[in-house]
Enzyme design. Structure first.
Site, PDB file in Angstrom:
ATOM      1  N   GLU A   1       0.872  -1.174   0.000  1.00  9.30           N
ATOM      2  CA  GLU A   1       0.000   0.000   0.000  1.00  9.30           C
ATOM      3  C   GLU A   1       0.904   1.218   0.000  1.00  9.30           C
ATOM      4  O   GLU A   1       1.662   1.432   0.940  1.00  9.30           O
ATOM      5  CB  GLU A   1      -0.908   0.031   1.219  1.00  9.30           C
TER       6      GLU A   1
ATOM      7  N   CYS B   1      -3.701   7.621   4.623  1.00  5.37           N
ATOM      8  CA  CYS B   1      -3.506   7.182   3.242  1.00  5.37           C
ATOM      9  C   CYS B   1      -4.774   7.344   2.424  1.00  5.37           C
ATOM     10  O   CYS B   1      -4.717   7.420   1.196  1.00  5.37           O
ATOM     11  CB  CYS B   1      -3.059   5.719   3.216  1.00  5.37           C
TER      12      CYS B   1
END
Length: 516
Positions: free
Chosen positions: A257, A296
């Protein structure tokens, strides 16, 4: 000297042999604790986790391992107040932001405990129905999934020291795979404390859960073919992981990620002041300020019809004006600090990079801080940027400023808006706002290929939706392209990463004894 936090590897607590790296209070600037992993025998630590922890976990059924997750939940709930104190001191978060990390982690563990219990007392998972391999059904192929006989290495980011551990560990432990976590150094204290509490409570087999605090040197070298590694962080570090011999030569499975320039898109027809417009404004402000924009999944690009650009700038700016910034210990403070002065410098540099192609629509950098010294605290007020030519402002689609910063961009028509959403080159999430169900559905399909999650908000779900940036364990977390190409959570889909698929070809009688 402050306390040197020990690592837990090879079934015991071990201090590093170095002086340690200090962790600081990002608001007060005081040293809190130190971490160090120098001198640890990492190959032995990984071997112990694989052989001792892995064997003990795989000896249990999914239902029994789900019981272990439930026991972890009870340990974390019993120590919850201490975790909030550490989060305030080490991450500079206000209480509501700490809850996203801490309570979100406990909730996720609880969900996997419930889902795992429903899997029952089996030790392998059926993958579809058996298929005939010939005209007669005397010889068939049954696909199944079995836990990988390796270890799961988590190399985590600084922004979610609690949730970042447990959202990965829950499906790993449920799968029967032991965990070694390497938290980001700046905020490692909370991760280390949680692991300490769980280990000391004795609710897991020896070797099932380990923590390494400090440098990550040598961790990738210790990986073997049946291990897996999950990384959350920068694209640059992700590239190094992908090129490491463990991945490139030993075929270690990897989940990444990385960077994500998430967007929020207001559909055409939503006039200024409409309910859909107001929902967009509210969500943008929330995403800019929760955890000081250090998520994020935070909204970085705000896409609106050109005719409401000025109204959106005014409405978002008006709400940002009410955001108080400073010491999270003060109850009047709504937004705390970034995690460090280094991160404050990175945000400032990112703003400078975007300044050449944007204008400042709202500048909270000059907002007086509450109970915090500007020369010491890693605090910055929210900043809303704008670019009237969304196509020409290339940096807005390339540079992620990991803080309370977002850019407002106008589009000509829906096709243009969707094209701008895709300019993120792969994102974790986009959110759509409007009131026309059919138009929203078509837009969702149009953006889905470059987004791991599409969050659609209409007036009907105003009070029910879970939030653009909130990652729920029921939905997938991850995204294609620059977001890393990874996939986590999504209910029991998360177990796929920790299992190996195999096809057993045999008679129906043999297949019946597989215990699926």
């Amino acid at each position: 000297m402050t306390e040197l936090l020990p690592n837990h590897v090879a079934g015991r607590w071990q201090g590093g042999s170095g002086a340690g790296t200090p962790l600081f209070d990002p608001v007060l600037g005081t040293e809190l604790v130190r971490v160090d992993a120098t001198g640890l025998d990492l190959p032995a630590a990984f071997a112990f986790a694989r052989e001792q922890g892995g064997h003990a976990l795989r000896a249990l059924s999914y239902r029994q391992r789900a019981g272990l997750l439930g026991a972890i939940v009870k340990v974390l709930q019993a120590n919850r107040d201490a975790y909030y104190e550490i989060a305030t001191a080490n991450s500079g978060t206000v209480k509501n932001d700490s809850a996203v990390d801490i309570d979100g982690a406990i909730f996720t563990l609880g969900q996997y405990a419930k889902w795992g219990d429903a899997l029952g007392d089996v030790r392998a998972l059926r993958d579809g129905d058996a298929a005939r391999l010939g005209k007669e059904p005397v010889f068939q192929s049954q696909h199944l999934q079995v836990p990988t006989q390796g270890v799961a290495l988590f190399i985590n980011a600084f922004n979610f020291p609690s949730w970042g551990l447990w959202e990965k560990a829950a499906p790993a432990l449920l799968s029967g795979v032991p965990v070694i976590v390497k938290p980001a150094t700046a905020t490692a204290w909370l991760t280390q404390r949680m692991v300490r509490d769980v280990v000391d409570a004795g609710v897991l087999p020896a070797g099932a859960l380990s923590v390494v605090c400090g440098s990550s040197a040598g961790l990738m070298d210790a990986l073997q073919p049946f291990d897996v590694v999950s990384f959350t962080g920068s694209a640059e570090t992700a590239a190094l992981i992908r090129s490491h011999p463990a991945v490139a030569e030993r075929s270690v499975r990897v989940n990444i990620e990385a960077d994500s320039l998430n967007s929020a898109l207001l559909l055409p027809g939503a006039a200024a002041g409409s309910e859909a417009f107001n929902l967009l404004v509210r969500e943008v402000v929330r995403e800019m300020t929760v955890k000081s924009g250090q998520k994020c999944t935070a909204i970085r690009r705000i896409l609106v019809p050109a005719e409401v650009y000025d109204a959106a700038a005014e409405a978002i700016g008006a709400k940002l004006m009410g955001v108080t910034v400073g010491n999270p210990r003060n109850e009047s403070v709504r937004m705390g600090s970034l995690v460090s002065r280094a991160q404050l410098n990175a945000v400032s540099e990112g703003l400078e990079a975007l300044s050449a192609q944007t204008t400042v629509l709202y500048d909270g950098r000059n907002t007086p801080l509450i109970d915090a010294e500007p020369a010491v605290a890693a605090c910055i007020g929210p900043v809303l940027l704008g670019a009237r030519d969304a196509d020409a402002a290339q940096r807005v689609h390339d540079v992620e400023v990991f803080g309370p910063v977002a850019t407002l961009l106008p589009y000509r028509d829906l096709a243009h808006g969707i094209a701008l959403a895709h300019r993120g080159q792969g994102s974790l999430v986009t959110s759509l706002y409007g009131s026309d169900d059919a138009a929203l559905a078509q837009a969702a399909l149009a953006v889905a290929s470059s987004h791991g999650r599409v969050h659609v908000i209409t007036p009907e779900v105003a009070q029910a939706h879970t939030g653009h940036g909130n990652v729920m364990p029921m939905s997938m977390h991850g995204g294609p392209g620059r977001a890393g190409g990874g996939s986590e959570l999504g209910g029991l889909r998360a177990l796929d990463f920790y299992h190996r698929r195999s096809a057993v070809q045999a008679s129906p009688g043999v297949l019946a004894h597989l215990g699926l």
